[in-house]
Motif scaffolding. Structure first.
Motif, PDB file in Angstrom:
ATOM      1  N   ALA A 234      30.667  11.797  20.509  1.00 36.26           N
ATOM      2  CA  ALA A 234      30.421  12.278  19.156  1.00 36.26           C
ATOM      3  C   ALA A 234      30.962  11.297  18.140  1.00 36.26           C
ATOM      4  CB  ALA A 234      31.052  13.657  18.944  1.00 36.26           C
ATOM      5  N   TYR A 235      30.349  11.290  16.974  1.00 36.60           N
ATOM      6  CA  TYR A 235      30.784  10.431  15.876  1.00 36.60           C
ATOM      7  C   TYR A 235      32.029  11.007  15.218  1.00 36.60           C
ATOM      8  CZ  TYR A 235      30.534   7.969  11.360  1.00 36.60           C
ATOM      9  OH  TYR A 235      30.805   7.211  10.237  1.00 36.60           O
ATOM     10  N   ASN A 236      32.940  10.112  14.854  1.00 33.34           N
ATOM     11  CA  ASN A 236      34.126  10.498  14.109  1.00 33.34           C
ATOM     12  C   ASN A 236      34.277   9.492  12.968  1.00 33.34           C
ATOM     13  OD1 ASN A 236      37.021  10.390  13.275  1.00 33.34           O
ATOM     14  ND2 ASN A 236      37.268  11.975  14.827  1.00 33.34           N
ATOM     15  N   GLU A 237      33.963   9.928  11.756  1.00 28.05           N
ATOM     16  CA  GLU A 237      33.919   9.010  10.617  1.00 28.05           C
ATOM     17  C   GLU A 237      35.253   8.308  10.388  1.00 28.05           C
ATOM     18  OE1 GLU A 237      32.640   8.947   5.872  1.00 28.05           O
ATOM     19  OE2 GLU A 237      32.973  10.858   6.902  1.00 28.05           O
ATOM     20  N   LYS A 238      36.334   9.057  10.467  1.00 26.16           N
ATOM     21  CA  LYS A 238      37.648   8.471  10.221  1.00 26.16           C
ATOM     22  C   LYS A 238      37.981   7.422  11.282  1.00 26.16           C
ATOM     23  CE  LYS A 238      40.854  11.147   8.633  1.00 26.16           C
ATOM     24  NZ  LYS A 238      41.910  12.205   8.530  1.00 26.16           N
ATOM     25  N   ALA A 239      37.719   7.754  12.542  1.00 28.82           N
ATOM     26  CA  ALA A 239      37.993   6.802  13.620  1.00 28.82           C
ATOM     27  C   ALA A 239      37.099   5.574  13.510  1.00 28.82           C
ATOM     28  CB  ALA A 239      37.806   7.478  14.976  1.00 28.82           C
ATOM     29  N   ALA A 240      35.838   5.787  13.111  1.00 33.36           N
ATOM     30  CA  ALA A 240      34.909   4.663  12.961  1.00 33.36           C
ATOM     31  C   ALA A 240      35.400   3.704  11.879  1.00 33.36           C
ATOM     32  CB  ALA A 240      33.518   5.177  12.626  1.00 33.36           C
ATOM     33  N   LYS A 241      35.817   4.248  10.740  1.00 36.23           N
ATOM     34  CA  LYS A 241      36.300   3.405   9.642  1.00 36.23           C
ATOM     35  C   LYS A 241      37.589   2.691  10.026  1.00 36.23           C
ATOM     36  CE  LYS A 241      34.181   5.954   5.809  1.00 36.23           C
ATOM     37  NZ  LYS A 241      34.427   6.790   4.598  1.00 36.23           N
ATOM     38  N   ARG A 242      38.502   3.425  10.657  1.00 35.95           N
ATOM     39  CA  ARG A 242      39.771   2.810  11.043  1.00 35.95           C
ATOM     40  C   ARG A 242      39.555   1.700  12.074  1.00 35.95           C
ATOM     41  NH1 ARG A 242      43.673   8.204  11.662  1.00 35.95           N
ATOM     42  NH2 ARG A 242      44.119   8.436   9.431  1.00 35.95           N
ATOM     43  N   SER A 243      38.683   1.950  13.028  1.00 35.75           N
ATOM     44  CA  SER A 243      38.466   0.937  14.068  1.00 35.75           C
ATOM     45  C   SER A 243      37.791  -0.303  13.493  1.00 35.75           C
ATOM     46  CB  SER A 243      37.656   1.515  15.228  1.00 35.75           C
ATOM     47  OG  SER A 243      36.359   1.896  14.821  1.00 35.75           O
ATOM     48  N   PHE A 244      36.936  -0.129  12.485  1.00 30.91           N
ATOM     49  CA  PHE A 244      36.316  -1.293  11.854  1.00 30.91           C
ATOM     50  C   PHE A 244      37.359  -2.116  11.103  1.00 30.91           C
ATOM     51  CE2 PHE A 244      33.775  -3.423   8.477  1.00 30.91           C
ATOM     52  CZ  PHE A 244      32.999  -4.216   9.317  1.00 30.91           C
ATOM     53  N   GLU A 245      38.297  -1.437  10.463  1.00 29.93           N
ATOM     54  CA  GLU A 245      39.382  -2.158   9.791  1.00 29.93           C
ATOM     55  C   GLU A 245      40.253  -2.891  10.808  1.00 29.93           C
ATOM     56  OE1 GLU A 245      39.813  -2.633   6.495  1.00 29.93           O
ATOM     57  OE2 GLU A 245      37.851  -1.631   6.387  1.00 29.93           O
TER      58      GLU A 245
END
Length: 257
Positions: A234-245
């Protein structure tokens, strides 16, 4: 409000323009035709670093194209690898599981396909000695194989990727720096596999990091997976943004930008 709407439209137009710059590239492994995609940064130079992107188990997808465009905007050359090849793309998850398992087992063939894609990234203009491999899910397993196979890369990044390796394989030093971005609730990686991976990193004297993201399961970077954690992916917006950073920090460190 009008200014905000205008800004959103500008950002969307900019993103779409970046995606439009993706160029389809055909290359070969023997007689097998492979179909990847390349994209160049706005300011081209043979001194600029490159990022090789290994897609998830369905092959080249929207998520891999989106990340390629984002990385080009940051000033990197990017190439999306085709691991399966023309005529071998999975039609559904069952086929994807079967085909990806083949390459995980026959890791030398996986490493060869990654190496061929690296050649294409260099041909696109990337500096041959300043490259990082990143991968998602099945591609995350491939990123680790690039490090295990001593390919000429400075670092590898696995997003919700498979960590397991055949315990019978010889342990050899790993020179590439390693970053693993992992969902804290990923049901597909057992505690035993995680422990074995971390021990492998210690035994190989690797420079490694493993970051866990709360409430995140498998596939947390991909919006197409929905947001129902009970499905396992499943998508997790917060985790996606943090991992990109975290990816950007890693790239800045490893590639010297």
């Amino acid at each position: 409000m009008k200014n905000l709407k205008y800004l959103i439209l500008v950002l969307l137009a900019y993103s779409n323009a970046s995606l439009a710059q993706l160029k389809a590239i055909s290359y070969k492994d023997g007689n097998q035709v492979l179909n990847g995609f390349e994209i160049s940064p706005p300011e081209k130079s043979t001194q600029k670093p490159g990022i090789l992107i290994l897609p998830a188990w369905m092959g080249v997808d929207k998520a891999s194209k989106d990340i390629a465009a984002s990385l080009a905007d940051l000033g990197y050359y990017a190439f999306i690898a085709d691991i399966y090849g023309e005529g071998n793309y999975p039609k559904d998850n069952a086929e994807a599981a079967q085909k990806s398992s083949y390459y995980k087992t026959n890791y030398k063939e996986y490493q060869k396909r990654i190496s061929l894609a690296l050649d294409q990234l260099i041909r696109a203009g990337a500096s041959p000695d300043n490259i990082v491999v990143i991968g998602y899910c099945f591609g995350g397993s491939g990123a680790l194989e690039a490090a295990r196979g001593h390919l000429n890369v400075k670092g590898v990044v696995s997003f919700h990727g498979g960590l397991a390796r055949d315990p019978g394989r010889t342990i050899e030093p790993i020179a590439a720096k390693v970053l693993v971005c992992h969902g804290a609730d990923d049901p597909y990686e057992s505690k035993e596999e995680i422990a074995a991976f971390q021990q492998e990193m210690r035994d190989t004297k690797a420079d490694w990091q493993m970051i866990y993201y709360a409430n995140a399961v498998h596939g947390f970077t991909n919006p197409e997976y929905g947001n129902d954690n009970s499905k396992g992916a499943a998508y997790n917006e917060k985790a996606a943004k943090r991992s990109f950073e975290h990816l950007k920090l890693f790239l800045n460190e490893v590639l010297g930008k």
